[in-house]
Every structure is written in C-alpha cells, then in structure tokens.
Design a protein around this motif. Structure first.
Motif, PDB file in Angstrom:
ATOM      1  N   GLY A 189       0.599  -1.206  -0.009  1.00 48.69           N
ATOM      2  CA  GLY A 189       0.159  -0.064   0.032  1.00 48.69           C
ATOM      3  C   GLY A 189       0.706   1.314   0.296  1.00 48.69           C
ATOM      4  N   TRP A 190       0.141   2.456   0.181  1.00 49.29           N
ATOM      5  CA  TRP A 190       0.875   3.711   0.195  1.00 49.29           C
ATOM      6  C   TRP A 190       1.002   4.334   1.635  1.00 49.29           C
ATOM      7  CZ3 TRP A 190      -2.935   8.452  -0.594  1.00 49.29           C
ATOM      8  CH2 TRP A 190      -2.174   9.559  -0.503  1.00 49.29           C
ATOM      9  N   TYR A 191       2.333   4.465   1.894  1.00 52.22           N
ATOM     10  CA  TYR A 191       2.736   5.123   2.925  1.00 52.22           C
ATOM     11  C   TYR A 191       3.395   6.499   2.840  1.00 52.22           C
ATOM     12  CZ  TYR A 191       2.967   0.187   4.762  1.00 52.22           C
ATOM     13  OH  TYR A 191       2.634  -1.100   5.106  1.00 52.22           O
ATOM     14  N   SER A 192       3.253   7.459   3.778  1.00 53.40           N
ATOM     15  CA  SER A 192       3.969   8.755   3.735  1.00 53.40           C
ATOM     16  C   SER A 192       4.896   8.987   4.879  1.00 53.40           C
ATOM     17  CB  SER A 192       2.756   9.695   4.049  1.00 53.40           C
ATOM     18  OG  SER A 192       2.186   9.808   2.976  1.00 53.40           O
ATOM     19  N   GLN A 312      -2.123 -12.466 -14.882  1.00 52.84           N
ATOM     20  CA  GLN A 312      -1.947 -11.567 -15.721  1.00 52.84           C
ATOM     21  C   GLN A 312      -2.697 -10.085 -15.035  1.00 52.84           C
ATOM     22  OE1 GLN A 312      -3.918 -11.906 -19.456  1.00 52.84           O
ATOM     23  NE2 GLN A 312      -2.379 -10.853 -20.635  1.00 52.84           N
ATOM     24  N   LYS A 313      -4.199 -10.690 -14.410  1.00 46.61           N
ATOM     25  CA  LYS A 313      -4.906  -9.512 -13.753  1.00 46.61           C
ATOM     26  C   LYS A 313      -3.898  -8.890 -12.681  1.00 46.61           C
ATOM     27  CE  LYS A 313      -9.070 -11.965 -14.444  1.00 46.61           C
ATOM     28  NZ  LYS A 313      -9.927 -12.805 -13.811  1.00 46.61           N
ATOM     29  N   LEU A 314      -3.372  -9.628 -11.859  1.00 42.89           N
ATOM     30  CA  LEU A 314      -2.288  -9.018 -10.750  1.00 42.89           C
ATOM     31  C   LEU A 314      -1.278  -8.330 -11.368  1.00 42.89           C
ATOM     32  CD1 LEU A 314      -2.342 -12.282  -8.540  1.00 42.89           C
ATOM     33  CD2 LEU A 314      -3.370  -9.785  -7.904  1.00 42.89           C
ATOM     34  N   SER A 315      -0.569  -8.841 -12.514  1.00 44.94           N
ATOM     35  CA  SER A 315       0.606  -8.040 -13.193  1.00 44.94           C
ATOM     36  C   SER A 315      -0.091  -6.809 -13.584  1.00 44.94           C
ATOM     37  CB  SER A 315       1.092  -8.742 -14.166  1.00 44.94           C
ATOM     38  OG  SER A 315       1.528 -10.097 -13.842  1.00 44.94           O
ATOM     39  N   MET A 316      -1.055  -6.559 -14.073  1.00 46.69           N
ATOM     40  CA  MET A 316      -1.642  -5.529 -14.582  1.00 46.69           C
ATOM     41  C   MET A 316      -2.207  -4.435 -13.300  1.00 46.69           C
ATOM     42  SD  MET A 316      -4.094  -6.414 -17.725  1.00 46.69           S
ATOM     43  CE  MET A 316      -3.366  -6.766 -19.363  1.00 46.69           C
ATOM     44  N   LYS A 317      -2.801  -5.017 -12.198  1.00 49.60           N
ATOM     45  CA  LYS A 317      -3.084  -3.861 -11.183  1.00 49.60           C
ATOM     46  C   LYS A 317      -1.484  -3.523 -10.761  1.00 49.60           C
ATOM     47  CE  LYS A 317      -7.059  -6.371  -9.511  1.00 49.60           C
ATOM     48  NZ  LYS A 317      -8.047  -5.392  -9.770  1.00 49.60           N
ATOM     49  N   ARG A 318      -0.489  -4.221 -10.554  1.00 50.53           N
ATOM     50  CA  ARG A 318       0.738  -3.878 -10.162  1.00 50.53           C
ATOM     51  C   ARG A 318       1.211  -2.768 -10.895  1.00 50.53           C
ATOM     52  NH1 ARG A 318       6.387  -6.873  -9.782  1.00 50.53           N
ATOM     53  NH2 ARG A 318       7.122  -5.750  -7.958  1.00 50.53           N
ATOM     54  N   MET A 319       1.120  -3.129 -12.387  1.00 52.77           N
ATOM     55  CA  MET A 319       1.738  -2.154 -13.387  1.00 52.77           C
ATOM     56  C   MET A 319       0.962  -0.782 -13.057  1.00 52.77           C
ATOM     57  SD  MET A 319       0.811  -0.702 -16.336  1.00 52.77           S
ATOM     58  CE  MET A 319      -0.529  -1.708 -16.888  1.00 52.77           C
ATOM     59  N   GLN A 334      -3.346   3.628  -4.663  1.00 54.56           N
ATOM     60  CA  GLN A 334      -3.906   2.907  -3.160  1.00 54.56           C
ATOM     61  C   GLN A 334      -5.169   2.193  -3.774  1.00 54.56           C
ATOM     62  OE1 GLN A 334      -2.494   2.244  -0.429  1.00 54.56           O
ATOM     63  NE2 GLN A 334      -4.313   1.583   0.854  1.00 54.56           N
ATOM     64  N   VAL A 335      -5.962   2.760  -4.495  1.00 55.01           N
ATOM     65  CA  VAL A 335      -7.430   2.062  -4.579  1.00 55.01           C
ATOM     66  C   VAL A 335      -7.086   0.851  -5.528  1.00 55.01           C
ATOM     67  CG1 VAL A 335      -9.385   2.492  -6.125  1.00 55.01           C
ATOM     68  CG2 VAL A 335      -8.887   4.213  -4.769  1.00 55.01           C
ATOM     69  N   ILE A 336      -6.179   1.051  -6.321  1.00 54.86           N
ATOM     70  CA  ILE A 336      -5.819  -0.178  -7.050  1.00 54.86           C
ATOM     71  C   ILE A 336      -5.237  -1.149  -6.107  1.00 54.86           C
ATOM     72  CG2 ILE A 336      -4.185  -0.924  -8.960  1.00 54.86           C
ATOM     73  CD1 ILE A 336      -4.576   1.614 -10.373  1.00 54.86           C
ATOM     74  N   MET A 337      -4.103  -0.702  -5.332  1.00 50.85           N
ATOM     75  CA  MET A 337      -3.538  -1.899  -4.216  1.00 50.85           C
ATOM     76  C   MET A 337      -4.550  -2.565  -3.630  1.00 50.85           C
ATOM     77  SD  MET A 337      -0.481  -1.914  -5.249  1.00 50.85           S
ATOM     78  CE  MET A 337       0.006  -3.117  -4.172  1.00 50.85           C
ATOM     79  N   GLU A 338      -5.565  -1.828  -3.006  1.00 45.46           N
ATOM     80  CA  GLU A 338      -6.579  -2.325  -2.080  1.00 45.46           C
ATOM     81  C   GLU A 338      -7.252  -3.335  -2.843  1.00 45.46           C
ATOM     82  OE1 GLU A 338      -9.072   0.714  -0.268  1.00 45.46           O
ATOM     83  OE2 GLU A 338      -7.054   1.556   0.754  1.00 45.46           O
TER      84      GLU A 338
END
Lengths: 353, 88
Positions: A189-192, A312-319, A334-338
């Motif tokens: 996820g997204w950290y600051s 493939q779906k996961l690879s595309m999400k990561r990309m 973050q939305v995509i990672m969730e």
C-alpha cells in the motif's frame, strides 16, 4: 527491443517499467530537493526491508540521501518522524492516514534516525473500538492541510500535460482500518514518511501560540504567545505577562498538529523554525509474491485446475498502481492496491510441487 | 512514417490508458478486485499490454517488414486509446 534513445526518453518520463517492490517518490519539503541530496538521481528517503530481520518483511525508513551537513543551522535541532499508512474507506473514496510508526529526539548529524515498521508487530483486531489502541493515531483530513493535498497529479502525454483530478478527502467516522483485513495487517500500500527537524529555540525566546517548537529533543506546541522558561528541575514552561499566566509545556507528537504547523513554520531560510521531508512510498511486495505464486501454480498443474488469467490480472494491477504512483496519483494507486488484496490472499510461493 | 518519438508516445499512452482502465476496474470491484477476462476494460487492457509487449520486441528502421508491424501496433494503440486530441 526498444531502441536505447527511446528507452531513455521513457525512463525520463518515469515510465521505466522495471517495477520495484518498494517505490519511493519525494513529494514535498526542502530536504527532498536536489540541493540537499548526496545523489540527486535518487530519492532523499531510503526504504529497505530491514536486513536485521531477513525472514520477515520489516520496513526500515531513513533519509540517508540527505546531506544534512549542507542544510544551514541544523545543529542543534530536534527531530520528529512519522510513518503513515494511507488508505481509502471502501467505495466512498474517502482517504485517511494512520500513523504506524513515530519517533522523535535530539538530531545528531552522525546518527541519522532510522524508523522501523513491522506490520506483524501490530496485533490485528476485529473490534473497531480496539483499533484506536492498535495504532498510534488515526487522522482524517479534509483537504485543508496543504501538505496532504494529493488530489491532483499529472499524466504525461507526449509533450503535453493534462491535469487529472480525483476526489478530495472528507472527514468521516472510522469503522475499519484499511490495512487490517481478516486479522492480517497488510504490508502492501501507500505510505507517507515525514521527517521534521526543529531548529532548537533558546530559553528566554518568544513563542507564538499554535506553533510547534523543539528544544533539546522536547517538542511542544505553544499554548499562548509568551516566553519560554526552564526551571531548576529541567522542565520547560511558558510565561505570559498580560494577563499573567504561567504553566508547564507538554510534549506534542500529534501528526495532524505537525502537518498544520509545517505550513506556518517551515521555509527555505536558515532562520525558519523547521525544515522537513515528506516522501511517498508504495509497497508492492505481497502482490509480487502472489503473481509469482500464481505462475508457479500454473507451471505445476499444466494449466489445469486453476485460473490462468490471475497472474495477468495481478500483473496489470501492479503495473497500473506503479504508473499512478509515479505520476503523483497516490490515491488512485492505493485504490488499485486495495482491490488486489482478495486475489493476493493466501497466495504463498510454494516451490515444492 | 513513424519515428522513435512516435513509438515512445504510443508506449506512454498505452501504459497510461492501461492504468486508467485498471483504476476503473478497481474502483468498481473494490472488494473482490476481480473481473472476468471478457470484461470490456480488461480486454482492452490485455490488448494494450500485448501491443506494448510486441513493440518492445521490435526494432525500428531495421527491416521493412518490422517497420510495417511497428506501424500497425502504433495504429492499434492509437485506436484503442481513442482520445485522438491527445495525439495531435
């Protein structure tokens, strides 16, 4: 193969598709500018999986590319570090930040602070009321805090830019934690990361109400306009002449307070009260493991009995998360990672087949 | 006749279009994160991914045949990303 000059152009526009497990992007703060970096080609913040704990995924954050020696008046100063996890609340797209690691102290040029966050060290609970005890702090932002205004970013389109806007965050009621699902604390996820150095003020100096100051590792928010004092026992106090008020000062390590304070106290000048670094980090480690696990599963089972499209779906999400992140669209990343979490669940790399 | 900048632009557009498509998918299927392979956005994503993958494997201005294929991939990406104003 893409010709070398084209590859260079692509890299220059941040579309270098070598996706790393840890993506770092300096976002705001004078300490993240090239003038104060040892190596301008890399980010000011360094994030690694803690080598001291090789079998776990423990994140270690350190601004080790910042040349603090080149920053005017850095000594003496006090520092405050916050690491927050930023998530959205379900379909509402409301964003909030959760402080997952915090530390503060006297800044030492020879010992740059390293902040460690171990997601496994947080005991996940299902009772929403207990969540307040699990994390250090939960804060919602309404877009007023400039430092946290991530709502705009740019996608490069050839030689042109266009602005992409996403919804701003609004205060709401916390009902669940975005990084705690099924009793598991999510790493991805997204950290600051925020590092704030407070140039130490001296005893007898004037303090202004609402501003956060630091002295000898003691960080406090001035409750009134007045003067700073130190008593014989070493406790800091303030004094106001009209009306006559005197009182002891309390330490303040509230993330939201500090974010608001940066707008007022930070600056480029060596006389500014604070200098800071605010960096975004995207972790895509679990999803990478899930992709590898899926591919191994396909190999083992000769394409039978499993959904061969998942990798493939996961690879595309990561990309996609990578592209969004690199373009400053952190909320979208973050939305995509969730959305990848359920598919990542229970995907463990098994090389025994 | 397309040049290297055109190839770069096409790759750039394709990645961005894929990212937006994946965001749309994620936004609509936040819990499961999953859609069928026949989902329109997913199909478009897969096609763009394939075209970019193919572009990465081809050299420009080496053979006439390869140039023709690069040209076709470029046009395919251009059609799929649709917003032709972005290509002016």
């Amino acid at each position: 193969m893409i010709p070398e000059e084209v590859q260079k152009s692509i890299t220059a526009n941040n579309i270098d598709m070598e996706i790393k497990n840890i993506l770092i992007k300096d976002d705001k703060g004078i300490l993240g500018t090239d003038a104060f970096k040892y190596d301008p080609s890399t980010e000011a913040l360094g994030v690694i999986f803690d080598p001291a704990q090789p079998n776990t995924r423990v994140l270690a954050f350190s601004p080790n590319n910042v040349n603090f020696g080149a920053v005017p008046n850095m000594v003496p100063s006090s520092y405050q570090v916050f690491v927050t996890y930023n998530g959205t609340l379900g379909y509402s797209n409301r964003m909030f930040s959760t402080v997952v690691a915090e530390e503060h102290g006297v800044f030492d040029l020879t010992n740059i602070p390293t902040t460690v966050y171990d997601p496994n060290g947080v005991n996940a609970v299902t009772n929403a009321e207990e969540l307040q005890d699990v994390v250090i702090e939960i804060s919602m932002f309404n877009g007023v805090v400039d430092v946290l205004n991530y709502s705009e970013g740019y996608l490069n389109v050839g030689n042109k830019d266009y602005v992409v806007q996403s919804r701003r965050a609004f205060p709401t009621v916390i009902t669940s934690m975005p990084h705690i699902d099924y009793k598991k604390v999510q790493l991805d996820g997204w950290y600051s990361y925020t590092f704030i150095a407070f140039r130490d003020i001296s005893v007898g100096a004037t303090i202004i109400k609402g501003i956060i100051y630091g002295i000898d590792g003691f960080i406090f928010k001035a409750p009134y306009d007045g003067v700073l004092y130190e008593d014989a026992e070493g406790y800091y106090s303030y004094s106001v002449s009209t009306p006559p008020i005197k009182g002891y000062l309390e330490e303040n390590h509230n993330y939201e307070d500090h974010m608001f304070n940066l707008n007022q106290s930070s600056g480029i000048s060596g006389n500014a009260d604070t200098v800071y670094l605010h960096t975004q980090v995207l972790i895509t480690d679990t999803i990478r493991d899930a992709i590898v696990a899926e591919v191994i599963e396909i190999s083992c089972q000769n394409n039978t009995g499993c959904d061969f499209m998942d990798w493939q779906k996961l690879s595309m999400k990561r990309m996609a998360a990578y592209v969004m992140f690199e373009n400053g669209l952190y909320e979208k990343a973050q939305v995509i990672m969730e959305s990848a979490r359920t598919m990542c669940l229970n995907k463990k790399i098994d090389l025994t087949c | 006749m397309i040049d290297l900048i055109d190839v770069w632009t096409a790759v750039d557009h394709a990645y961005e279009a894929m990212a937006e498509l994946q965001y749309d998918i994620a936004d609509r299927s936040r819990v499961s994160g999953d859609v069928t392979a026949l989902n329109k956005a997913m199909t478009k994503s897969i096609k763009l991914s394939a075209y970019v993958g193919a572009l990465e494997e081809l050299d420009l201005n080496v053979t006439v045949v390869e140039n023709r294929i690069v040209n076709r991939l470029y046009n395919n990406i251009k059609v799929l990303t649709k917003d032709l104003r972005r290509w002016d």
